[in-house]
Design a protein around this motif. Structure first.
Motif, PDB file in Angstrom:
ATOM      1  N   ALA A   1       0.819  -1.211   0.000  1.00 45.07           N
ATOM      2  CA  ALA A   1       0.000   0.000   0.000  1.00 45.07           C
ATOM      3  C   ALA A   1       0.857   1.267   0.000  1.00 45.07           C
ATOM      4  N   VAL A   2       0.409   2.233  -0.798  1.00 45.91           N
ATOM      5  CA  VAL A   2       1.039   3.548  -0.856  1.00 45.91           C
ATOM      6  C   VAL A   2      -0.068   4.586  -0.657  1.00 45.91           C
ATOM      7  N   ALA A   3      -0.003   5.297   0.455  1.00 46.17           N
ATOM      8  CA  ALA A   3      -0.988   6.337   0.747  1.00 46.17           C
ATOM      9  C   ALA A   3      -0.552   7.642   0.101  1.00 46.17           C
ATOM     10  N   GLY A   4      -1.518   8.435  -0.331  1.00 45.80           N
ATOM     11  CA  GLY A   4      -1.252   9.768  -0.863  1.00 45.80           C
ATOM     12  C   GLY A   4      -1.841  10.798   0.082  1.00 45.80           C
ATOM     13  N   CYS A   5      -1.033  11.804   0.443  1.00 52.93           N
ATOM     14  CA  CYS A   5      -1.469  12.839   1.383  1.00 52.93           C
ATOM     15  C   CYS A   5      -1.239  14.219   0.784  1.00 52.93           C
ATOM     16  N   SER A   6      -2.155  15.123   1.084  1.00 55.58           N
ATOM     17  CA  SER A   6      -2.046  16.496   0.589  1.00 55.58           C
ATOM     18  C   SER A   6      -0.889  17.209   1.281  1.00 55.58           C
ATOM     19  N   ASP A   7      -0.555  18.391   0.773  1.00 59.11           N
ATOM     20  CA  ASP A   7       0.499  19.174   1.414  1.00 59.11           C
ATOM     21  C   ASP A   7       0.051  19.720   2.772  1.00 59.11           C
ATOM     22  N   ARG A   8      -1.217  19.519   3.126  1.00 59.87           N
ATOM     23  CA  ARG A   8      -1.723  19.875   4.455  1.00 59.87           C
ATOM     24  C   ARG A   8      -1.631  18.691   5.413  1.00 59.87           C
ATOM     25  N   GLY A   9      -1.111  17.550   4.926  1.00 58.43           N
ATOM     26  CA  GLY A   9      -0.921  16.376   5.761  1.00 58.43           C
ATOM     27  C   GLY A   9      -2.146  15.493   5.895  1.00 58.43           C
ATOM     28  N   LYS A  10      -3.203  15.771   5.146  1.00 59.45           N
ATOM     29  CA  LYS A  10      -4.428  14.969   5.202  1.00 59.45           C
ATOM     30  C   LYS A  10      -4.384  13.908   4.113  1.00 59.45           C
ATOM     31  N   GLN A  11      -4.825  12.706   4.461  1.00 58.17           N
ATOM     32  CA  GLN A  11      -4.808  11.626   3.484  1.00 58.17           C
ATOM     33  C   GLN A  11      -5.866  11.835   2.418  1.00 58.17           C
ATOM     34  N   LEU A  12      -5.446  11.612   1.155  1.00 57.86           N
ATOM     35  CA  LEU A  12      -6.343  11.693   0.006  1.00 57.86           C
ATOM     36  C   LEU A  12      -6.906  10.325  -0.353  1.00 57.86           C
ATOM     37  N   GLY A  13      -6.147   9.286  -0.089  1.00 59.27           N
ATOM     38  CA  GLY A  13      -6.529   7.924  -0.447  1.00 59.27           C
ATOM     39  C   GLY A  13      -5.286   7.099  -0.667  1.00 59.27           C
TER      40      GLY A  13
END
Length: 85
Positions: free
Chosen positions: A50-62
């Motif tokens: 699994a590879v999580a993607g997170c915004s530059d605000r540190g919140k997970q996108l999916g």
């Protein structure tokens, strides 16, 4: 490094902490060109690749799709990579 593209899946799930922090809303706050942090999750109970993607605000996108995660994870381990929205 070559460019790779992928979709982000599981965006209709809430992030930890609940409340109004959901992934779809976070993705709607992103603009083309925003940096995205990719995080390997080798201890993920559903997929060790699994590879999580997170915004530059540190919140997970999916997550990176299960089909692309092994390749992207391998590339992340080999090179410094930059991910953009």
């Amino acid at each position: 490094m070559d460019e790779l593209t992928t979709s982000i899946v599981r965006i209709d799930f809430s992030n930890e902490g609940g409340g109004k922090s959901n992934r779809r809303m976070e993705s709607m706050m992103c603009a083309p060109g925003d940096l995205v942090e990719l995080r390997l999750e080798p201890k993920n109970t559903f997929d060790e690749n699994a590879v999580a993607g997170c915004s530059d605000r540190g919140k997970q996108l999916g997550y990176v799709s299960a089909e692309r995660a092994p390749l992207i994870g391998k590339r992340m381990k080999e090179d410094d990579a930059t991910a953009v929205f």
